[in-house]
Write an enzyme that holds these catalytic residues in place. Structure first.
Site, mmCIF file in Angstrom:
data_model
loop_
_atom_site.group_PDB
_atom_site.id
_atom_site.type_symbol
_atom_site.label_atom_id
_atom_site.label_comp_id
_atom_site.label_asym_id
_atom_site.label_seq_id
_atom_site.Cartn_x
_atom_site.Cartn_y
_atom_site.Cartn_z
ATOM 1 N N LYS A 93 0.840 -1.149 -0.074
ATOM 2 C CA LYS A 93 -0.042 -0.164 0.050
ATOM 3 C C LYS A 93 0.975 1.155 -0.017
ATOM 4 O O LYS A 93 1.636 1.432 1.036
ATOM 5 C CB LYS A 93 -1.092 -0.079 1.277
ATOM 6 C CG LYS A 93 -1.889 1.219 1.395
ATOM 7 C CD LYS A 93 -2.608 1.228 2.459
ATOM 8 C CE LYS A 93 -3.540 2.541 2.677
ATOM 9 N NZ LYS A 93 -4.576 2.654 3.667
ATOM 10 N N LYS A 133 -1.979 -1.753 -3.902
ATOM 11 C CA LYS A 133 -2.899 -0.285 -3.989
ATOM 12 C C LYS A 133 -2.054 0.772 -3.880
ATOM 13 O O LYS A 133 -1.143 0.919 -3.254
ATOM 14 C CB LYS A 133 -3.948 -0.510 -2.974
ATOM 15 C CG LYS A 133 -3.877 0.355 -1.757
ATOM 16 C CD LYS A 133 -4.992 0.322 -0.816
ATOM 17 C CE LYS A 133 -5.541 1.621 -0.830
ATOM 18 N NZ LYS A 133 -6.206 1.895 0.490
ATOM 19 N N TYR A 136 -14.712 0.163 -7.427
ATOM 20 C CA TYR A 136 -16.111 0.682 -7.040
ATOM 21 C C TYR A 136 -16.873 0.330 -8.111
ATOM 22 O O TYR A 136 -18.187 0.642 -7.997
ATOM 23 C CB TYR A 136 -15.714 2.122 -6.950
ATOM 24 C CG TYR A 136 -15.071 2.445 -5.759
ATOM 25 C CD1 TYR A 136 -15.606 2.358 -4.327
ATOM 26 C CD2 TYR A 136 -13.448 2.555 -5.830
ATOM 27 C CE1 TYR A 136 -14.699 2.578 -3.351
ATOM 28 C CE2 TYR A 136 -12.867 2.976 -4.925
ATOM 29 C CZ TYR A 136 -13.354 2.944 -3.466
ATOM 30 O OH TYR A 136 -12.669 3.108 -2.388
HETATM 31 C C1 PBG Z 1 -7.353 3.367 5.157
HETATM 32 C C2 PBG Z 1 -7.723 3.153 3.556
HETATM 33 C C3 PBG Z 1 -7.388 4.142 2.491
HETATM 34 C C4 PBG Z 1 -8.146 3.702 1.459
HETATM 35 C C5 PBG Z 1 -8.432 2.175 1.804
HETATM 36 N N1 PBG Z 1 -8.136 2.138 3.278
HETATM 37 C C6 PBG Z 1 -7.077 5.348 2.644
HETATM 38 C C7 PBG Z 1 -5.706 5.803 3.192
HETATM 39 O O1 PBG Z 1 -4.927 5.135 3.337
HETATM 40 O O2 PBG Z 1 -5.658 7.236 3.124
HETATM 41 C C8 PBG Z 1 -7.982 4.006 -0.038
HETATM 42 C C9 PBG Z 1 -9.089 3.586 -0.822
HETATM 43 C C10 PBG Z 1 -9.380 4.229 -2.101
HETATM 44 O O3 PBG Z 1 -8.699 5.412 -2.217
HETATM 45 O O4 PBG Z 1 -10.087 3.840 -2.745
HETATM 46 N N2 PBG Z 1 -6.215 3.502 5.718
#
Ligand code: PBG
Length: 332
Positions: free
Chosen positions: A196, A253, A318
């Site tokens: 991530k 991601k 989505y």
């Molecule tokens: C929580 C989280 C995030 C996303 C999923 N879980 C946001 C972040 O890390 O700020 C992002 C998902 C998306 O942008 O669709 N930490």
């Protein structure tokens, strides 16, 4: 026969839709998709998220109707994002999401598979994914892990089929697994947001969850816990570490931007890889489509093909609830 260059003619394999279908190396299926759901304690009816076209924040009741509609469209796997009404720095109140999971499971049982996002950013007053130290300069790793593991246990006891930690603390996978095993929740899987990245593409999601890091705080971004886009090694190592710690599914991601990581992991690990087409990636397609600059269905389908080619087994989108229809209508 005079030896000519027949083999250099590649257009035969593209010459009609039948042969293009036969030659396709990617076969998409709606069965590979997970649909994210937002459940917001503060809304009283399904409320459109303006920054995320076509997506609602649901109430505990309306999410059931949404799931029912999604099941009719062939989508049975969901990722749940709770938006609690109150925010704190330490002790958090999880009752809203726990009730939501219980009610979903009461209604749909094992017809649905629920992955619960595990993170504190929607719960904390400062918007960070864990617990801050006293001076607010850093996210405390072990205190955060303990809180996240306790939260995960409660989610699993409430009926979550999968725990999906997105906080990016070190050691959270093993800590969560230990809690699950100690309570005989042996079949609850863990989908780790391993790769991530600290990305500029989460904006619409943070809007929806009111979870942006507080700009007035000492720590203004998530770079001390999320991965750097400039470091491939860290992404691969973190994924391998999470597998060692018993993660069942590894997530990358954002997705399109990190297709190289998906590809590399697909050759080095033997766990399913989930690609999360995040909110900013999704919304950029929606904005193009809304301006008549692309066809929404074709653009999303092309991205799904790309992610699948890269090595993703699972797609979180989505637009997942359109997958069955779009794939059915697909003209190659
Ligand atoms: C929580 C989280 C995030 C996303 C999923 N879980 C946001 C972040 O890390 O700020 C992002 C998902 C998306 O942008 O669709 N930490």
């Amino acid at each position: 026969l005079e030896r000519k260059n027949y083999h250099s003619n590649h257009r035969r394999i593209r010459s009609n839709s039948h042969i293009r279908e036969l030659a396709a190396t990617v076969k998409l299926s709606h069965k590979s998709f997970i649909q994210p759901l937002f459940v917001d304690e503060q809304v009283t009816q399904p409320t459109p998220i303006t920054s995320l076209a076509g997506i609602n924040s649901d109430t505990q009741e309306s999410v059931l109707k949404q799931i029912e509609a999604d099941l009719n469209n062939g989508i049975s796997k969901f990722m749940l994002f709770p938006v609690p009404a109150t925010k704190h720095t330490h002790e958090f109140d999880y009752s809203f999401v726990l009730q939501t999971i219980q009610s979903i499971k009461q209604h749909f049982g094992n017809d649905v598979w629920i992955a619960a996002d595990v993170c504190l950013c929607a719960y904390t007053s400062h918007g960070h994914c864990g617990i801050l130290n006293k001076t607010g300069t850093t996210v405390l790793n072990d205190a955060s892990v303990k809180t996240l593991a306790d939260y995960s246990l409660q989610l699993a006891l409430a009926g979550a089929d999968c725990i999906a930690p997105s906080d990016m603390m070190d050691g959270r996978i093993i800590a969560i697994r230990e809690q699950l095993f100690a309570h005989e929740l042996d079949d609850v899987s863990i989908m780790s947001y391993s790769a991530k990245f600290a990305s500029a593409f989460y904006g619409p999601f943070r809007d929806a969850c009111h979870s942006s890091p507080d700009k007035a705080g000492m720590l203004k971004d998530r770079k001390t816990y999320q991965l750097s886009s400039f470091n491939r090694n860290d992404a691969i190592q973190t994924a391998l570490r999470d597998i060692e710690e018993s993660a069942d599914i590894i997530m990358v991601k954002p997705s399109v931007l990190y297709a190289d990581i998906i590809h590399e992991l697909s050759h080095s690990i033997h766990q399913p890889i989930a690609a999360y087409h995040v909110s900013g990636e999704y919304q950029s397609i929606e904005l193009l489509a809304a301006n008549g600059l692309t066809d929404r269905a074709k653009a999303h389908t092309e991205i799904w093909a790309s992610l699948t080619r890269s090595g993703a087994d699972i797609i979180i989108s989505y637009a997942a609830r359109n997958a069955q229809q779009w794939i059915h209508q697909l003209e190659m």
